[in-house]
Design a protein around this motif. Sequence first.
Motif, mmCIF file in Angstrom:
data_model
loop_
_atom_site.group_PDB
_atom_site.id
_atom_site.type_symbol
_atom_site.label_atom_id
_atom_site.label_comp_id
_atom_site.label_asym_id
_atom_site.label_seq_id
_atom_site.Cartn_x
_atom_site.Cartn_y
_atom_site.Cartn_z
ATOM 1 N N GLN A 312 82.291 45.719 71.573
ATOM 2 C CA GLN A 312 83.049 46.638 70.927
ATOM 3 C C GLN A 312 83.448 47.944 72.149
ATOM 4 N N LYS A 313 82.724 48.185 72.945
ATOM 5 C CA LYS A 313 83.350 49.026 73.946
ATOM 6 C C LYS A 313 84.337 48.645 74.723
ATOM 7 N N PHE A 314 84.324 47.553 75.145
ATOM 8 C CA PHE A 314 85.770 46.884 75.594
ATOM 9 C C PHE A 314 86.914 46.981 74.753
ATOM 10 N N LEU A 315 86.890 46.581 73.451
ATOM 11 C CA LEU A 315 87.849 46.481 72.478
ATOM 12 C C LEU A 315 88.344 47.770 72.391
ATOM 13 N N LYS A 316 87.582 48.810 72.425
ATOM 14 C CA LYS A 316 87.956 50.265 72.147
ATOM 15 C C LYS A 316 88.806 50.777 73.252
ATOM 16 N N ASN A 317 88.205 50.520 74.456
ATOM 17 C CA ASN A 317 89.124 50.945 75.753
ATOM 18 C C ASN A 317 90.394 50.148 75.715
ATOM 19 N N PHE A 318 90.435 48.752 75.511
ATOM 20 C CA PHE A 318 91.678 48.009 75.470
ATOM 21 C C PHE A 318 92.622 48.490 74.565
ATOM 22 N N LEU A 319 92.450 48.651 73.121
ATOM 23 C CA LEU A 319 93.410 48.915 72.393
ATOM 24 C C LEU A 319 93.795 50.236 72.611
ATOM 25 N N LEU A 320 92.883 51.392 73.112
ATOM 26 C CA LEU A 320 93.603 52.707 73.234
ATOM 27 C C LEU A 320 94.702 52.566 74.429
ATOM 28 N N HIS A 321 94.100 52.117 75.538
ATOM 29 C CA HIS A 321 94.911 52.125 76.778
ATOM 30 C C HIS A 321 96.360 51.200 76.564
ATOM 31 N N GLN A 322 96.077 49.992 75.797
ATOM 32 C CA GLN A 322 97.151 48.974 75.864
ATOM 33 C C GLN A 322 98.147 49.401 74.545
ATOM 34 N N SER A 323 97.679 49.525 73.580
ATOM 35 C CA SER A 323 98.486 49.782 72.189
ATOM 36 C C SER A 323 98.108 51.196 71.778
ATOM 37 N N GLU A 324 97.643 52.199 72.212
ATOM 38 C CA GLU A 324 97.555 53.419 71.790
ATOM 39 C C GLU A 324 96.849 53.713 70.497
ATOM 40 N N VAL A 325 95.690 52.673 70.124
ATOM 41 C CA VAL A 325 94.885 52.671 69.074
ATOM 42 C C VAL A 325 94.048 53.742 69.117
ATOM 43 N N CYS A 326 93.995 54.993 68.794
ATOM 44 C CA CYS A 326 93.116 55.987 68.692
ATOM 45 C C CYS A 326 92.003 56.046 68.213
ATOM 46 N N SER A 327 91.958 55.152 66.998
ATOM 47 C CA SER A 327 90.817 55.103 65.890
ATOM 48 C C SER A 327 90.514 53.742 65.880
ATOM 49 N N LEU A 328 89.453 53.127 66.332
ATOM 50 C CA LEU A 328 88.972 51.901 66.205
ATOM 51 C C LEU A 328 87.683 51.908 65.484
ATOM 52 N N THR A 329 87.423 50.957 64.188
ATOM 53 C CA THR A 329 86.325 50.899 63.545
ATOM 54 C C THR A 329 85.829 49.565 63.390
ATOM 55 N N PHE A 330 84.630 48.993 63.188
ATOM 56 C CA PHE A 330 84.122 48.013 63.090
ATOM 57 C C PHE A 330 83.481 47.693 61.622
ATOM 58 N N TYR A 331 83.936 46.888 60.934
ATOM 59 C CA TYR A 331 83.271 46.412 59.629
ATOM 60 C C TYR A 331 81.996 46.138 59.836
ATOM 61 N N ASN A 332 80.910 46.432 59.089
ATOM 62 C CA ASN A 332 79.548 46.143 59.222
ATOM 63 C C ASN A 332 79.020 46.273 60.705
ATOM 64 N N SER A 333 79.373 47.327 61.287
ATOM 65 C CA SER A 333 79.075 47.417 62.668
ATOM 66 C C SER A 333 79.252 46.447 63.577
ATOM 67 N N GLY A 334 80.319 45.729 63.438
ATOM 68 C CA GLY A 334 80.637 44.561 64.044
ATOM 69 C C GLY A 334 79.620 43.130 64.087
ATOM 70 N N LYS A 335 78.873 43.188 62.883
ATOM 71 C CA LYS A 335 78.166 42.073 62.780
ATOM 72 C C LYS A 335 78.830 41.265 61.943
ATOM 73 N N THR A 336 78.873 39.833 62.099
ATOM 74 C CA THR A 336 79.384 38.421 61.494
ATOM 75 C C THR A 336 79.047 38.787 60.095
ATOM 76 N N ILE A 337 80.302 38.598 59.348
ATOM 77 C CA ILE A 337 80.059 38.513 58.140
ATOM 78 C C ILE A 337 79.603 37.075 57.509
ATOM 79 N N SER A 338 79.884 35.970 58.337
ATOM 80 C CA SER A 338 79.525 34.704 58.134
ATOM 81 C C SER A 338 78.860 33.748 59.118
ATOM 82 N N THR A 339 78.171 32.875 58.821
ATOM 83 C CA THR A 339 77.562 32.036 60.005
ATOM 84 C C THR A 339 78.169 30.500 59.584
ATOM 85 N N TYR A 340 78.253 29.816 61.031
ATOM 86 C CA TYR A 340 78.936 28.520 60.974
ATOM 87 C C TYR A 340 77.952 27.361 61.610
ATOM 88 N N GLU A 341 77.975 26.288 60.947
ATOM 89 C CA GLU A 341 77.399 25.323 61.869
ATOM 90 C C GLU A 341 78.198 23.864 61.865
#
Length: 765
Positions: A312-341
């Motif tokens: 999450q920290k990498f994505l915030k930096n990347f999107l801020l510096h690369q695409s000027e995304v000032c506000s980045l949030t993560f639904y469900n605190s970044g936890k997956t909403i599904s599991t896959y097997e």
Amino acid sequence: MKDKMIKELSDISRTNQLKITETSEEVAEKLYQYLFKMDKGIESFSADKLDLSEYEGSSLNFFQKRHRAIKKEIKKILSIYDKNYDCKDIQYFLSYSKHGNMVFFLSPNKTHSGWKQLFVNNQERILNLAFKFFILSQSIETIKGSEELLLLHSIRPSKSKDTLIVWGQSLFIKYNYHNVLTLTLTRKNLCFSPRDQYNTFDGDNLGDLLVYEKKNYYFDRPYDGRSRNYINFMQFDKEDKNFEKFKKTQLYYYQNFTSKLENFLNECGISFDTLDFQAEHFLKNTFSSNIESIESLEVINNVGVDLTEFDQKFLKNFLLHQSEVCSLTFYNSGKTISTYERVEVDDEDSPYWKIKEVVDWSSIELDRTKNYLVLNKLLEEETGSRAYQGSDGLWYPSTKLDSQKKIDFYSQLKKRFNYLNTGEFFSMQGLDIIEFRAIGDENSLLSVLNYTTRKIDRDILQVDTQIFTDGKSLDIESSILCYLREQTDCKEWKKFCDTYKLKVSPQFQKVLIELSIKNWIKHSIVNSSFGLAIPPQTFSDKKFFAIYVRSPLKKEAQAVAVEFLYKEGFIYITNVMRDMKQIEDKFQFLRRRKNKSQTLIDAQQYFVDESDNIYINCYTDDLFTPILIGRKGILEEMEKGSLKINRKIKDDSSSRLLPLVTYYNIRIQPIKRIQNMICLDLNNESFIQYFVPPAQGLDEKIKRGFRVYHLIGKTYSKESVLTSELIQHPITSLHFTTLTQNILKISDNSQSSLLQKVARVLIEN
């Protein structure tokens, strides 16, 4: 607009098209003479009154029942000439026309000529029947008894050894009303069993036959031809002369069978022109760099594994510096909403999946004011994250979801928050990945940033990153990740990326472009004064519509008409029409199905200029538009053993295999200019033909062929607009100056304009 173009001839590329220069009557007569010479004729019967009753109670579907009934009827007719006629030698094609469905089949009765009177309404299927006979006479490996001409690619026993898994390509020639032939190849995945379960009562096998290791196998069922496979349009090898691998590519098949089609027409004495592609104008494409940045973004994680704090920290930096995304949030605190097997199945190539909803999918609500990036689990290479749940509870990757009750999360999300249903536009974009990966080398396709291993000195990298690595000796990927994750200074962040040649991966770059476009659409729909800057035009303002129609079989048609205004360097959305009756009444040129006059034809796209009473269609379609299949002389050089197969585009060691894909003309320098130019052929009287090269260099494997587009204009009275007038029209200029990368179709290297994209996104998102 011509004054902005470079006038220069490109190298010539072959295409998969030829144009017959004779009338239908002349073609029919020459096919008759060719077959007569080969002791063959064509007979026919109506397919509309076939008796399918004997197959009641079987598990066959309608098409399989009809196929068997057709072969039984043909065997009955052919038994007049030979009582022991083998069903596996039957060759036929079923033709569909407004005059009724007809079956045409090869017969020993070479004097029969009644089919010639039916040729004009059935020319495509009759030509394919004759060409199939021509091909099979050359001992091509295929499926015996099948209607289609299936060229075998690979055969292997299933894991249980009970059945065969067969991959192949169905060869078919499209024959349009302009007398243009287009040779097409469609990937097929089939299952064959060792016995035919549906024998006729007299004991004959009517199933399609495949002989493998001296044992007969019969067609059982089809699998999804879009599932993971090894049939590539082109695949480059380390060896310049690996002809065996080259012969497995579609490029070779297109080259080889287009040449065979030419030989067949020559054998019949049918005159034709080759339709090679040669650009003679080039136009710079600059739009993708001018899209507005995204100020805020929320990430929904549907990959199956939680995003870590570091991710999450990498994505915030990347999107801020690369695409000027000032506000980045993560639904469900970044936890997956599904599991896959993943669940392996013995007799099939494609895996199935067990999917569990960690968060109830239906409970997830979107905020219209936000932008959403949905990270989806890549279930299968071709279908991406799309899947449906079967009655057994397992999930099946598929692109055909319209009739399914339970579908994957992202497909559900798009349906729930569809603009046509809600009247509100929700800005969301999916990205299908196996797992989240921030940094990858040049061979990584699904990472956020890529680096080139040979360009990095590990000792220097260790010194440059030690401030964030605590002096630890890490591998290249970990060192880069530590620095980019922790560096908050924008200038230093970008300087580091420049120093180590770190590039945003093509897949992620396209996602950012899509999100930028959707962010602008979101604002423009509620605020018509919210414009998007585009390259300046020679005219000051222009009002026009972009229309998109979606009308799948057995589904209600949908359409949108978006009214645009170009004014002084900006594009504005001034109105959106979504009422079907209103659209049909206003734009009466929209095409309808021949057999259902009240139903619109699917996938129509138009630009409309009401002030000039004209509409412009931009499209790529197998019936009318070609693909580029490489330069001339490839087969001849391979025959001599002198062909080089590589991706080089300069000097004497270059194979120059794919003109226009990797270069235009050697005199156009620097060579990298191709990534921002559009190739145009303006020599046709009533349409523009053009090709948009991929933004990136060629990969080792190319999955899809390189499509050519047509731009054609007509007046409301259905008169053609001349190319010389069409190229100067304001809408044409706006179309070519707003081309940007398109990921609305999986694995498609094509591009569409912003104007087309807006209308399409409002239906499909």
